[in-house]
Design a protein around this motif. Structure first.
Motif, PDB file in Angstrom:
ATOM      1  N   ARG A 215       0.832  -1.191   0.000  1.00 46.69           N
ATOM      2  CA  ARG A 215       0.000   0.000   0.000  1.00 46.69           C
ATOM      3  C   ARG A 215       0.873   1.250   0.000  1.00 46.69           C
ATOM      4  O   ARG A 215       1.966   1.259   0.585  1.00 46.69           O
ATOM      5  CB  ARG A 215      -0.918   0.006   1.230  1.00 46.69           C
ATOM      6  CG  ARG A 215      -1.950  -1.104   1.229  1.00 46.69           C
ATOM      7  CD  ARG A 215      -2.999  -0.890   0.162  1.00 46.69           C
ATOM      8  NE  ARG A 215      -3.937  -2.014   0.090  1.00 46.69           N
ATOM      9  CZ  ARG A 215      -4.959  -2.050  -0.757  1.00 46.69           C
ATOM     10  NH1 ARG A 215      -5.168  -1.044  -1.589  1.00 46.69           N
ATOM     11  NH2 ARG A 215      -5.761  -3.099  -0.776  1.00 46.69           N
ATOM     12  N   LYS A 216       0.417   2.294  -0.658  1.00 52.37           N
ATOM     13  CA  LYS A 216       1.195   3.522  -0.776  1.00 52.37           C
ATOM     14  C   LYS A 216       1.649   4.037   0.576  1.00 52.37           C
ATOM     15  O   LYS A 216       2.781   4.510   0.735  1.00 52.37           O
ATOM     16  CB  LYS A 216       0.366   4.597  -1.492  1.00 52.37           C
ATOM     17  CG  LYS A 216       1.130   5.896  -1.730  1.00 52.37           C
ATOM     18  CD  LYS A 216       0.285   6.881  -2.506  1.00 52.37           C
ATOM     19  CE  LYS A 216       1.053   8.172  -2.747  1.00 52.37           C
ATOM     20  NZ  LYS A 216       0.248   9.158  -3.520  1.00 52.37           N
ATOM     21  N   SER A 217       0.786   3.937   1.591  1.00 51.67           N
ATOM     22  CA  SER A 217       1.106   4.451   2.921  1.00 51.67           C
ATOM     23  C   SER A 217       2.151   3.602   3.640  1.00 51.67           C
ATOM     24  O   SER A 217       2.693   4.013   4.668  1.00 51.67           O
ATOM     25  CB  SER A 217      -0.163   4.520   3.774  1.00 51.67           C
ATOM     26  OG  SER A 217      -0.744   3.237   3.910  1.00 51.67           O
ATOM     27  N   ALA A 218       2.441   2.400   3.107  1.00 55.54           N
ATOM     28  CA  ALA A 218       3.361   1.486   3.790  1.00 55.54           C
ATOM     29  C   ALA A 218       4.674   1.297   3.035  1.00 55.54           C
ATOM     30  O   ALA A 218       5.468   0.423   3.369  1.00 55.54           O
ATOM     31  CB  ALA A 218       2.688   0.127   3.991  1.00 55.54           C
ATOM     32  N   ARG A 219       4.927   2.130   2.030  1.00 55.08           N
ATOM     33  CA  ARG A 219       6.171   2.001   1.281  1.00 55.08           C
ATOM     34  C   ARG A 219       7.381   2.308   2.160  1.00 55.08           C
ATOM     35  O   ARG A 219       7.370   3.239   2.948  1.00 55.08           O
ATOM     36  CB  ARG A 219       6.195   2.977   0.094  1.00 55.08           C
ATOM     37  CG  ARG A 219       5.244   2.654  -1.016  1.00 55.08           C
ATOM     38  CD  ARG A 219       5.363   3.693  -2.119  1.00 55.08           C
ATOM     39  NE  ARG A 219       4.348   3.503  -3.146  1.00 55.08           N
ATOM     40  CZ  ARG A 219       4.137   4.342  -4.160  1.00 55.08           C
ATOM     41  NH1 ARG A 219       4.892   5.429  -4.261  1.00 55.08           N
ATOM     42  NH2 ARG A 219       3.188   4.095  -5.036  1.00 55.08           N
TER      43      ARG A 219
ATOM     44  N   GLU B 121      11.690   4.625  -3.433  1.00 53.78           N
ATOM     45  CA  GLU B 121      10.581   4.008  -2.715  1.00 53.78           C
ATOM     46  C   GLU B 121      10.482   2.550  -3.156  1.00 53.78           C
ATOM     47  O   GLU B 121      10.373   2.258  -4.345  1.00 53.78           O
ATOM     48  CB  GLU B 121       9.266   4.743  -3.015  1.00 53.78           C
ATOM     49  CG  GLU B 121       9.289   6.209  -2.589  1.00 53.78           C
ATOM     50  CD  GLU B 121       8.002   6.935  -2.980  1.00 53.78           C
ATOM     51  OE1 GLU B 121       7.143   6.319  -3.643  1.00 53.78           O
ATOM     52  OE2 GLU B 121       7.885   8.118  -2.628  1.00 53.78           O
ATOM     53  N   LEU B 122      10.526   1.638  -2.181  1.00 55.53           N
ATOM     54  CA  LEU B 122      10.470   0.217  -2.494  1.00 55.53           C
ATOM     55  C   LEU B 122       9.026  -0.216  -2.693  1.00 55.53           C
ATOM     56  O   LEU B 122       8.201  -0.086  -1.788  1.00 55.53           O
ATOM     57  CB  LEU B 122      11.112  -0.590  -1.360  1.00 55.53           C
ATOM     58  CG  LEU B 122      11.279  -2.085  -1.597  1.00 55.53           C
ATOM     59  CD1 LEU B 122      12.177  -2.336  -2.799  1.00 55.53           C
ATOM     60  CD2 LEU B 122      11.868  -2.755  -0.364  1.00 55.53           C
ATOM     61  N   LEU B 123       8.722  -0.725  -3.878  1.00 53.02           N
ATOM     62  CA  LEU B 123       7.350  -1.086  -4.231  1.00 53.02           C
ATOM     63  C   LEU B 123       7.093  -2.588  -4.151  1.00 53.02           C
ATOM     64  O   LEU B 123       5.945  -3.025  -4.277  1.00 53.02           O
ATOM     65  CB  LEU B 123       7.031  -0.613  -5.656  1.00 53.02           C
ATOM     66  CG  LEU B 123       7.298   0.869  -5.979  1.00 53.02           C
ATOM     67  CD1 LEU B 123       6.917   1.147  -7.427  1.00 53.02           C
ATOM     68  CD2 LEU B 123       6.538   1.773  -5.036  1.00 53.02           C
TER      69      LEU B 123
END
Length: 202
Positions: free
Chosen positions: A96-100, A113-115
């Protein structure tokens, strides 16, 4: 543009200090293992300097920790209904974007940013965010594997084998990672690139 309430290097420094002390190493011993000076390690731990990519790899090798552990988790998942997110089903599939997890290179104006969900397989996805003037600096990369990506916004100046390539939104690229490469923001605005590595670096 990525912003933060604290120095971007502090999280990396705290991680380095934690792993060094966890192994019972003094700054002098860590210096011998990593090849970095005591002064440099101390500055990194205190968030006073941005570690170069070479320094990060030296710390990773010397302290025997994956480079990915130096990524900082800036935020936690907000309180939501687990049934809505199907959290258990998403494990290993979704980030999730908020948990990158994010690695900020500070003065280089470069953020990665690790996806890719954990654990990582043979493919790694990164969002490269370059502020105006951002670049890899003097670091030139050369390692095993293959990589590629697509420019999402701004403009990317990519150097491969000293060949200068200028890429714009929608342009994509791929090359063998053993070919020396570096990159920078070629726009007066933020540049974002979806980057793919195989095998994973972080």
């Amino acid at each position: 543009m990525v912003t933060t309430e604290r120095r971007p290097d502090e999280a990396v420094g705290r991680s380095v200090r934690f792993h060094r002390k966890q192994q019972g190493l003094s700054l002098e011993q860590a210096s011998e293992l990593t090849g970095l000076s005591v002064s440099m390690i101390s500055k990194i731990e205190r968030g006073l300097t941005s570690p170069s990519v070479r320094s990060l790899y030296a710390l990773s090798h010397g302290l025997k920790i994956p480079v990915g552990t130096l990524f900082s988790d800036h935020s936690k998942m907000p309180a939501v209904d687990r049934e809505d997110l199907h959290a258990e089903e998403e494990a290993g599939l979704v980030v999730r974007k908020s948990a990158r997890r994010t690695l900020d290179f500070g003065e280089k104006r470069l953020v990665k940013e690790l996806l890719t969900p954990q654990p990582i397989g043979t493919l790694e996805l990164l969002m490269i965010v370059l502020s105006p003037g951002g670049s890899t600096g003097d670091d030139v990369f050369s390692h095993d594997g293959e990589e590629g990506g697509v420019v999402l916004s701004g403009a990317l100046e990519l150097w491969v084998d000293e060949k200068r390539l200028l890429l714009y939104p929608g342009d994509s690229f791929t090359f063998k990672s053993r070919r020396p490469h570096r990159f920078s923001n070629a726009a007066d605005e933020e540049t974002r690139v979806l980057w793919i590595n195989t095998p994973p670096i972080y």
